[in-house]
Design an enzyme around this catalytic site. Sequence first.
Site, PDB file in Angstrom:
ATOM      1  N   THR A 204      15.826  76.920  47.280  1.00 23.31           N
ATOM      2  CA  THR A 204      16.840  75.966  46.291  1.00 23.31           C
ATOM      3  C   THR A 204      16.872  76.436  44.888  1.00 23.31           C
ATOM      4  OG1 THR A 204      16.047  74.281  47.852  1.00 23.31           O
ATOM      5  CG2 THR A 204      17.072  73.401  45.942  1.00 23.31           C
TER       6      THR A 204
ATOM      7  N   ASN B  34       5.690  72.060  49.620  1.00 27.96           N
ATOM      8  CA  ASN B  34       6.485  71.927  48.513  1.00 27.96           C
ATOM      9  C   ASN B  34       6.765  70.835  47.829  1.00 27.96           C
ATOM     10  OD1 ASN B  34       8.676  72.713  46.635  1.00 27.96           O
ATOM     11  ND2 ASN B  34      10.096  73.299  48.115  1.00 27.96           N
TER      12      ASN B  34
ATOM     13  N   GLY C 297      13.699  77.429  55.789  1.00 31.66           N
ATOM     14  CA  GLY C 297      12.991  78.806  56.284  1.00 31.66           C
ATOM     15  C   GLY C 297      12.348  78.379  57.484  1.00 31.66           C
TER      16      GLY C 297
ATOM     17  N   SER D 194       9.363  77.429  53.564  1.00 34.77           N
ATOM     18  CA  SER D 194       9.310  76.094  52.516  1.00 34.77           C
ATOM     19  C   SER D 194       8.802  76.549  51.375  1.00 34.77           C
ATOM     20  CB  SER D 194       8.804  74.979  53.403  1.00 34.77           C
ATOM     21  OG  SER D 194       8.764  73.942  52.523  1.00 34.77           O
ATOM     22  N   GLY D 195       9.122  76.571  50.310  1.00 40.76           N
ATOM     23  CA  GLY D 195       8.392  76.590  48.907  1.00 40.76           C
ATOM     24  C   GLY D 195       8.493  77.898  48.437  1.00 40.76           C
TER      25      GLY D 195
ATOM     26  N   SER E 173      10.589  69.757  48.485  1.00 39.48           N
ATOM     27  CA  SER E 173      11.176  70.505  49.841  1.00 39.48           C
ATOM     28  C   SER E 173      12.529  69.983  50.284  1.00 39.48           C
ATOM     29  CB  SER E 173      10.090  70.331  51.007  1.00 39.48           C
ATOM     30  OG  SER E 173      10.543  70.830  51.883  1.00 39.48           O
ATOM     31  N   SER E 174      13.294  70.891  50.639  1.00 41.68           N
ATOM     32  CA  SER E 174      14.614  70.407  51.089  1.00 41.68           C
ATOM     33  C   SER E 174      14.539  70.009  52.524  1.00 41.68           C
ATOM     34  CB  SER E 174      15.677  71.557  51.089  1.00 41.68           C
ATOM     35  OG  SER E 174      15.649  72.141  49.784  1.00 41.68           O
TER      36      SER E 174
ATOM     37  N   GLU F 112       9.920  78.094  60.414  1.00 38.50           N
ATOM     38  CA  GLU F 112       8.332  77.255  59.938  1.00 38.50           C
ATOM     39  C   GLU F 112       7.689  77.331  61.289  1.00 38.50           C
ATOM     40  OE1 GLU F 112       9.754  73.161  59.388  1.00 38.50           O
ATOM     41  OE2 GLU F 112      10.687  73.547  57.504  1.00 38.50           O
TER      42      GLU F 112
HETATM   43  N1  LIG Z   1      12.326  81.248  40.041  1.00 35.77           N
HETATM   44  C1  LIG Z   1      11.579  80.314  39.971  1.00 35.77           C
HETATM   45  N2  LIG Z   1      10.982  80.332  38.816  1.00 35.77           N
HETATM   46  C2  LIG Z   1      10.029  79.097  38.529  1.00 35.77           C
HETATM   47  N3  LIG Z   1       9.696  78.537  39.478  1.00 35.77           N
HETATM   48  C3  LIG Z   1      10.379  78.412  40.695  1.00 35.77           C
HETATM   49  C4  LIG Z   1      11.217  79.415  41.049  1.00 35.77           C
HETATM   50  N4  LIG Z   1      11.586  79.531  42.424  1.00 35.77           N
HETATM   51  C5  LIG Z   1      10.856  78.388  42.750  1.00 35.77           C
HETATM   52  N5  LIG Z   1       9.954  77.712  41.769  1.00 35.77           N
HETATM   53  C6  LIG Z   1       8.917  76.547  42.035  1.00 35.77           C
HETATM   54  O1  LIG Z   1       8.900  76.635  43.308  1.00 35.77           O
HETATM   55  C7  LIG Z   1       9.085  75.222  44.068  1.00 35.77           C
HETATM   56  C8  LIG Z   1       9.512  75.137  45.337  1.00 35.77           C
HETATM   57  O2  LIG Z   1      10.932  76.086  45.256  1.00 35.77           O
HETATM   58  P1  LIG Z   1      12.204  75.428  46.133  1.00 35.77           P
HETATM   59  O3  LIG Z   1      12.153  74.118  46.183  1.00 35.77           O
HETATM   60  O4  LIG Z   1      13.296  76.072  45.603  1.00 35.77           O
HETATM   61  O5  LIG Z   1      11.804  76.146  47.538  1.00 35.77           O
HETATM   62  P2  LIG Z   1      12.451  76.023  48.966  1.00 35.77           P
HETATM   63  O6  LIG Z   1      12.266  77.520  49.270  1.00 35.77           O
HETATM   64  O7  LIG Z   1      13.866  75.555  48.588  1.00 35.77           O
HETATM   65  O8  LIG Z   1      11.604  75.193  49.883  1.00 35.77           O
HETATM   66  P3  LIG Z   1      11.958  74.146  50.972  1.00 35.77           P
HETATM   67  O9  LIG Z   1      12.430  75.282  52.399  1.00 35.77           O
HETATM   68  O10 LIG Z   1      10.961  73.373  51.236  1.00 35.77           O
HETATM   69  O11 LIG Z   1      13.178  73.470  50.425  1.00 35.77           O
HETATM   70  C9  LIG Z   1      10.004  74.817  42.785  1.00 35.77           C
HETATM   71  O12 LIG Z   1      10.267  73.565  42.911  1.00 35.77           O
HETATM   72  C10 LIG Z   1       9.609  75.496  41.555  1.00 35.77           C
HETATM   73  O13 LIG Z   1       8.548  74.650  41.036  1.00 35.77           O
HETATM   74 MG   LIG Z   2      14.817  73.828  49.135  1.00 30.22          MG
END
Ligand SMILES: Nc1ncnc2c1ncn2[C@@H]1O[C@H](COP(=O)(O)OP(=O)(O)OP(=O)(O)O)[C@@H](O)[C@H]1O
Ligand SMILES: [Mg+2]
Length: 1079
Positions: A112, A157, A387, A107-108, A160-161, A389
């Site tokens: 996404t 996050n 992911g 997560s984070g 977070s999705s 956890e």
């Molecule tokens: N390539 C990137 N460039 C800049 N910031 C990023 C990038 N990827 C992620 N982030 C930052 O990290 C934060 C978390 O990313 P994201 O929501 O994609 O995580 P996730 O893997 O989908 O987490 P979860 O499993 O909780 O959904 C985003 O809100 C953004 O601020």
């Molecule tokens: Mg996500």
Amino acid sequence: MEVKTSLLDNMIGVGDMVLLEPLNEDSFLENLRNRFDHNEIYTYIGSVVISVNPYRSLPIYTPDKVEEYRNRNFYELSPHIYALADEAYRSLRDQDKDQCILITGESGAGKTEASKLVMSYVAAVCGKGQEVNKVKEQLLQSNPVLEAFGNAKTVRNDNSSRFGKYMDIEFDFKGDPLGGVISNYLLEKSRVVKQPRGERNFHVFYQLLSGASDDTLKKLKLDRDFSKYNYLSLDSAVVNGLDDATNFRTVRNAMQIVGFMEAEVQSVLELVAAVLKLGNIEFKPESRCNGTDESRIKDKNDLKEMCELLGVEQSVLERAFSYRTVEAKMEKVSTTLNVAQAYYARDALAKNLYSRLFSWLVTRINESIKAQTKTRHKVMGVLDIYGFEIFEDNSFEQFIINYCNEKLQQIFIELTLREEQEEYVREGIEWTNIEYFNNAIICDLIENNQNGILAMLDEECLRPGTVTDETFLDKLNTICAEHQHFESRLSKNSKFLNDHSLPHNCFRIQHYAGKVLYRAEGFVDKNNDLLYRDLSQAMYKATHSLIKQLFPEGNPAKVNLKRPPTAGFQFKASVGTLMKNLQTKNPNYIRCVKPNDKKASHIFTESLVRHQVRYLGLMENVRVRRAGYAFRQIYEPCLERYKMLCKRTWPHWRGPAREGVEVLMADLPVPAEEFSFGRSKIFIRNPRTLFFLEERRRQCLQDLATLIQKIYRGWKCRSQFLLLKKSQIVVAAWYRRYAQQKKYQRIKSATTVVQSYTRGWQARKLLRELKYQKRCEEAVTTISAYWHGTQVRREYRKFFRANAGKKIYDFIIQRIMQKYFLGLKSTVPSMSPIDENWPARPYLFLDGVHTELRRMFHLWRCKKYRSQFTEEKKAVYEEKLEASEIFKDKKALYPSSVSQPFKGDYLEISKNPKYQKLNSAVDEKVLLADVVNKINRANGKGTARIFLLTKKSVVLADQKTGQVKASVPLPDLTSVSVSTQSDGFFALRLKEGSASAVKGDFLFSSEHLIEIITKLHRFGATAADREQLNVDISDEFLVQFKQDKVCVKFVQGAPKNGNSVSCKRKNNRLLEVSVPTTA
Ligand SMILES: Nc1ncnc2c1ncn2[C@@H]1O[C@H](COP(=O)(O)OP(=O)(O)OP(=O)(O)O)[C@@H](O)[C@H]1O
Ligand SMILES: [Mg+2]
């Protein structure tokens, strides 16, 4: 020319972990950190992309970058998610291979974001057009909607999705997007009713309260204050960097773009509001007479408002919160709910309401974005799933999520190995078995249909009798005790009896990514996911159409006594479908890594990353990739890159690339077992060999650079020298030309001067000579003329004396006459008979001839003139001639009459009706008709009379009446008398004794005297058959008036009244006519 680049150019650390030397976890982490510190967040493991979350926006997603990576080979540029997206899109479009992009990570870690980057890249490079753009826009805009309803702020996050998402994007044969299908997996619905400390509920609740207008909130019966709602945690209601109000507008806009109707949006918001209201319903215990506690709703206001929103009858819902009806074998048993059960029922309803709403949203979006055409599509799936956890307190959700990740890992291993194996077969390279950890055993522990954990959980849930989480754990302890990945304190495996890290109510699973301790509490409940039938039936009764749709099982007509499938069962089934789906596609992996726990940029927490590297199995990934050959490259780029290492291949290899590479490798001191030649690629076993090649290349490039530099410098100097030389020649040539020009000009002008002097001198000399010669010639001529003259004279002297005089005279006369006639020819006067001119006489002796010629000429031209006359004109001229004969030089009036034509009939009596009578009285042709004055002898005054002359007579008539006064036959006329003066008086003298003479002669005055007299003279003679009629011209004549003769005398004198002629009677015998003196 396109510049060929490579991943190996300007590498920070190594761009592909496969090239890591030595390969161990530390070097792996060091490489990741090194690259992360240099903002290189992407690193490859073969074709897998590792993405480290930078937690700040980097300038690497610009349209320029999109263009840079567009249509480039995967290893051509430094690692980037765009390279992977491009590779996937191109194999989909060009090779017709369905693709899936599997994004994993905790997560984070940025899953996404990565999925959105892939989608936006594909949207940017695929086709364009109005329809295509609309599809793209709808696909992209589905993200904000799902994020608002399915994402929440967690401690890990801020966005977070809380659900798994798999999206199939469908393309046509050209690679233009047609639509898509989204599948969602297990929304974390427990969050609706309770959030861990420091976390929030789903974004949509906060967005609605912050961003909706007052009016909307009023309609939804909501208050803007978060604290009014039990389901909203307050400790992190406001998140830094999240603008809920703006996001609400974005979501509404996105819903509109995706195709939601306004009424649908309203219904959705009503349901969201209803969930908030539901959370505020509270219960209190009420004792019943049988000693049990029954729950009652504390304050019914929220219930009322919620019922109004959903169109549910309040009493029905109230009852559903107090009683539970169980139907078994046609029997209905109703039991009361205590307070705890009522809260359980309330929360279950809220969770169900929300999760079903979420599923409905996905279905609704799918309806909008589904491809319109039914032709076969190419598909690109993007999987953004939660992911792995590992929390301190892990429950059913983590178990499910980790199970999903296990499955993904398995498919990853399977597909990676399969792909590797397939590539070896494709390339004709011998396959060597690769040692790797296969997590199938863990998957089996969880999903085995007989004794898997999920199967046992289901069994427990369905079993009659008391079922608790403990009984479930007991069952696990008995059945899984021997499993090498299952750990429990109370299992029969004595290994864990004294393991204090393992509490009694927990079990531990050794996942591929690490050990996770699960607390058994809540497993049964969550798996059951029980919603009391009374509640679903109450919801079905709602008038709100969407609510009715969400609870179909509430339909009393379709009462199903069977238990609904458990959450675990459903999830297992959907994961199974997903795996099957993924296996049919070509996988592309993005493995997201989270660099720190603080959501901060620039921090790389090694322990955290190490942990992720371990559980993501990245090292294994590298090992698998390197198991056979660490590096492979297509022959053409390989030859292009290393051809400078061998003299035979440098600078050009003219032959197949493979042979070139073989020659190249044979030339290098690399052991033969270090590489293998595939069909299209060379396989290099150890990275060190590749680095050796790279090092040699670098050295070679340096040498080449020096060589190029040397040659370039030489070339530059030489070119400059040649240029200078050329310039010098040009300058010299120009200067010489200029100098020569100057010299030439000088010589030329000097020559001209000399020449002019010489020519002048020569000319003068010649002139002198010519003059002299001419004088000599003249002298000779003169002398000879004189001499000849003398000779001739001497010779002819004897003849000359006798005849010369006459001959000369004749000759001269002849010459003179000739000249005279020729001269006359040119000076002859005009043909006008009145032209008096005649050239002067040249010689006196020609006088007679000259006068004669003049006369002849005049006669001749008169003849010519006359010959042009018509008969009438001739008569007129004859009359004029006659007038001239009569009057010329005799009467002063004559000259003035010459120019006046003789008109004859001045009165036009034949045409004038006034004289019709007169005209008829005269039977002859009228020769002259005029008005004349008949002079009265008594006073000399005139009376106007019409004077008519015919061939036979003269007729006098009254001017006014035309009555004939007198008619005198012409034979009676003896003579006519006129004066010599310029007057118009005339007297007609009649024959004595004739009938006409009775009244005496007539005295008239007329303006046309000359004409009248001429005509009388002419016709008077003819009529009387005599020679002529006498015309007396004298200034005194006698006129016979009856018996008296009166003398008419004309005198010249100054007239008294103007210039006219006056006639006066002087006495009985004299009439005096005074005529103005002629000048
Ligand atoms: N390539 C990137 N460039 C800049 N910031 C990023 C990038 N990827 C992620 N982030 C930052 O990290 C934060 C978390 O990313 P994201 O929501 O994609 O995580 P996730 O893997 O989908 O987490 P979860 O499993 O909780 O959904 C985003 O809100 C953004 O601020
Ligand atoms: Mg996500």
